[in-house]
Scaffold this motif. Sequence first.
Motif, PDB file in Angstrom:
ATOM      1  N   ALA A  35     -23.200  -0.866  -1.140  1.00 56.87           N
ATOM      2  CA  ALA A  35     -22.494   0.036  -0.218  1.00 56.87           C
ATOM      3  C   ALA A  35     -21.139  -0.559   0.165  1.00 56.87           C
ATOM      4  N   ILE A  36     -21.124  -1.863   0.360  1.00 55.55           N
ATOM      5  CA  ILE A  36     -19.858  -2.534   0.696  1.00 55.55           C
ATOM      6  C   ILE A  36     -18.906  -2.460  -0.488  1.00 55.55           C
ATOM      7  N   VAL A  37     -19.436  -2.678  -1.688  1.00 51.75           N
ATOM      8  CA  VAL A  37     -18.601  -2.600  -2.888  1.00 51.75           C
ATOM      9  C   VAL A  37     -18.025  -1.192  -3.017  1.00 51.75           C
ATOM     10  N   ARG A  40     -15.305  -0.689  -0.431  1.00 48.44           N
ATOM     11  CA  ARG A  40     -14.075  -1.386  -0.814  1.00 48.44           C
ATOM     12  C   ARG A  40     -13.352  -0.650  -1.939  1.00 48.44           C
ATOM     13  N   THR A  41     -14.137  -0.160  -2.911  1.00 46.67           N
ATOM     14  CA  THR A  41     -13.537   0.590  -4.021  1.00 46.67           C
ATOM     15  C   THR A  41     -12.870   1.860  -3.509  1.00 46.67           C
ATOM     16  N   ALA A  42     -13.557   2.571  -2.614  1.00 52.74           N
ATOM     17  CA  ALA A  42     -12.994   3.802  -2.055  1.00 52.74           C
ATOM     18  C   ALA A  42     -11.723   3.501  -1.265  1.00 52.74           C
ATOM     19  N   LYS A  47      -5.906   3.682  -0.923  1.00 50.48           N
ATOM     20  CA  LYS A  47      -4.628   2.980  -0.745  1.00 50.48           C
ATOM     21  C   LYS A  47      -3.709   3.232  -1.938  1.00 50.48           C
ATOM     22  N   GLU A  48      -4.279   3.159  -3.151  1.00 53.14           N
ATOM     23  CA  GLU A  48      -3.478   3.418  -4.351  1.00 53.14           C
ATOM     24  C   GLU A  48      -2.962   4.853  -4.360  1.00 53.14           C
ATOM     25  N   ALA A  49      -3.805   5.809  -3.940  1.00 56.54           N
ATOM     26  CA  ALA A  49      -3.380   7.212  -3.888  1.00 56.54           C
ATOM     27  C   ALA A  49      -2.261   7.396  -2.868  1.00 56.54           C
ATOM     28  N   ALA A  50      -2.392   6.734  -1.720  1.00 56.42           N
ATOM     29  CA  ALA A  50      -1.350   6.835  -0.690  1.00 56.42           C
ATOM     30  C   ALA A  50      -0.042   6.234  -1.194  1.00 56.42           C
ATOM     31  N   GLU A  51      -0.140   5.107  -1.894  1.00 55.77           N
ATOM     32  CA  GLU A  51       1.070   4.486  -2.433  1.00 55.77           C
ATOM     33  C   GLU A  51       1.707   5.368  -3.500  1.00 55.77           C
ATOM     34  N   ALA A  52       0.868   5.993  -4.335  1.00 50.68           N
ATOM     35  CA  ALA A  52       1.402   6.890  -5.363  1.00 50.68           C
ATOM     36  C   ALA A  52       2.081   8.087  -4.714  1.00 50.68           C
ATOM     37  N   GLU A  53       1.467   8.612  -3.659  1.00 47.07           N
ATOM     38  CA  GLU A  53       2.065   9.752  -2.949  1.00 47.07           C
ATOM     39  C   GLU A  53       3.394   9.345  -2.307  1.00 47.07           C
TER      40      GLU A  53
END
Length: 120
Positions: A35-37, A40-42, A47-53
């Motif tokens: 669940a922690i993994v 963290r993945t989510a 974060k990557e989606a926000a940076e791409a946006e």
Amino acid sequence: MAYKEPTFSDRAALSAQAKQKALEKLKAKPAVDPAIVAARTAAREAKEAAEAEKREAKRLALEQARQEKLDAIEAARQAELAAIEAAAAEKNAAVERTKMSLMEAKAARDARYAARKNRK
């Protein structure tokens, strides 16, 4: 008792003990909860989606600024052309007025000449 310089075998044994201790400590570490993994993945994907946006928004802003700059340059060029055309039209009008005044002056001169001719 004086300080004794450790021999190679002493240093090798000490190193092996340290490695064994680190290995035991690593094995004693509990396994990572799935669940922690997943969380963290989510979080990483969000974060990557926000940076791409953010990158896309920045690119669009730069593109819009570039387009606005080009539009401003084009508007300035059109205004300059309009000013040049207005100046040319004014110059042509001045030339026409000069021609008309010269023609009027010639007509008045011809009329005086004709009047003088008729008096004789």
